[in-house]
Design a protein around this motif. Structure first.
Motif, PDB file in Angstrom:
ATOM      1  N   LEU A   3      68.413  56.843 -50.044  1.00 37.05           N
ATOM      2  CA  LEU A   3      69.766  56.350 -49.778  1.00 37.05           C
ATOM      3  C   LEU A   3      69.699  55.236 -48.747  1.00 37.05           C
ATOM      4  N   THR A   4      70.586  54.286 -48.877  1.00 34.51           N
ATOM      5  CA  THR A   4      70.720  53.256 -47.850  1.00 34.51           C
ATOM      6  C   THR A   4      71.471  53.853 -46.671  1.00 34.51           C
ATOM      7  N   ILE A   5      71.474  53.161 -45.554  1.00 37.27           N
ATOM      8  CA  ILE A   5      72.203  53.650 -44.392  1.00 37.27           C
ATOM      9  C   ILE A   5      73.703  53.731 -44.689  1.00 37.27           C
ATOM     10  N   GLY A   6      74.207  52.784 -45.480  1.00 42.80           N
ATOM     11  CA  GLY A   6      75.622  52.828 -45.854  1.00 42.80           C
ATOM     12  C   GLY A   6      75.942  54.046 -46.714  1.00 42.80           C
ATOM     13  N   GLU A   7      75.042  54.391 -47.619  1.00 48.23           N
ATOM     14  CA  GLU A   7      75.249  55.575 -48.456  1.00 48.23           C
ATOM     15  C   GLU A   7      75.174  56.853 -47.617  1.00 48.23           C
ATOM     16  N   VAL A   8      74.243  56.894 -46.684  1.00 49.53           N
ATOM     17  CA  VAL A   8      74.147  58.057 -45.799  1.00 49.53           C
ATOM     18  C   VAL A   8      75.421  58.172 -44.965  1.00 49.53           C
ATOM     19  N   ALA A   9      75.909  57.060 -44.460  1.00 51.01           N
ATOM     20  CA  ALA A   9      77.140  57.073 -43.657  1.00 51.01           C
ATOM     21  C   ALA A   9      78.314  57.582 -44.497  1.00 51.01           C
ATOM     22  N   ALA A  10      78.441  57.077 -45.704  1.00 50.09           N
ATOM     23  CA  ALA A  10      79.546  57.491 -46.572  1.00 50.09           C
ATOM     24  C   ALA A  10      79.460  58.978 -46.904  1.00 50.09           C
ATOM     25  N   ARG A  11      78.261  59.462 -47.205  1.00 47.82           N
ATOM     26  CA  ARG A  11      78.084  60.861 -47.585  1.00 47.82           C
ATOM     27  C   ARG A  11      78.192  61.811 -46.408  1.00 47.82           C
ATOM     28  N   ALA A  29      75.785  55.805 -35.353  1.00 46.75           N
ATOM     29  CA  ALA A  29      75.343  57.172 -35.017  1.00 46.75           C
ATOM     30  C   ALA A  29      74.057  57.509 -35.768  1.00 46.75           C
ATOM     31  N   ILE A  30      73.978  57.100 -37.012  1.00 44.21           N
ATOM     32  CA  ILE A  30      72.767  57.356 -37.801  1.00 44.21           C
ATOM     33  C   ILE A  30      71.580  56.635 -37.182  1.00 44.21           C
ATOM     34  N   ARG A  31      71.762  55.388 -36.807  1.00 47.51           N
ATOM     35  CA  ARG A  31      70.682  54.647 -36.147  1.00 47.51           C
ATOM     36  C   ARG A  31      70.292  55.300 -34.824  1.00 47.51           C
ATOM     37  N   TYR A  32      71.285  55.770 -34.079  1.00 44.68           N
ATOM     38  CA  TYR A  32      70.993  56.426 -32.808  1.00 44.68           C
ATOM     39  C   TYR A  32      70.196  57.708 -33.039  1.00 44.68           C
TER      40      TYR A  32
END
Length: 164
Positions: free
Chosen positions: A7-15, A22-25
């Motif tokens: 998953l891309t970071i955007g997909e992880v964020a959406a899901r 926050a995901i990067r942190y």
């Protein structure tokens, strides 16, 4: 990694319902991991969604990021945690939650008397904490921190002074 399992970071964020920051942190402090593409874009395994769900649940019950990091370090990083993994981790939360519940119940039960000496009533304060004697035990709401109102460690603070 199989292309369908990333998953891309955007997909992880959406899901996950988390912001990409926050995901990067979480990645920067080692709670989750990603792989980088040739273009240096992050790609996450699908199982990172379960780790993020765990992080959110743990935060909701009051665990610190340090506690969460310690508990996640016991899990394999290359797969989604299974039911046994979750059961083991949640058992470690139980004692801390029971302690917090007891503290909150004590706070609720003492709320009408004193938040103190942080008490809510100057008239009551004069009865339970004359001359702000609890201040000799240190800063903060001394009685809520567990100090015994009948046991003060030093002389009272100057009359009229109130630090609770």
């Amino acid at each position: 990694m199989n292309k369908d399992d990333v998953l891309t970071i955007g997909e992880v964020a959406a899901r996950s319902g988390l912001e990409t920051s926050a995901i990067r942190y979480y990645e920067s402090i080692g709670l989750i991991a990603s792989q980088r593409t040739d273009a240096n874009h992050r790609r996450y395994s699908r199982h990172v969604l379960r780790r993020l769900a765990y992080i959110r649940a743990a935060q909701r019950v009051g665990l610190t990021l340090e506690d969460i990091t310690a508990s996640l370090s016991s899990l394999p990083a290359d797969r989604a945690p299974n039911k046994a993994d979750w059961a083991k981790l949640s058992r470690t939360w139980r004692r801390g939650l029971d302690e917090r519940i007891a503290e909150l119940e004590a706070l609720r039960d003492d709320l009408t008397g004193c938040i103190g000496c942080g008490c809510l009533s100057l008239a009551t304060c004069r009865l339970y904490n004359p001359g702000d004697a609890a201040a000799a035990n240190g800063d903060g709401a001394r009685f809520l921190l567990g100090d015994d109102p009948d046991q003060f460690v030093g002389p009272p603070v100057a009359p009229g002074r109130h630090r609770g």
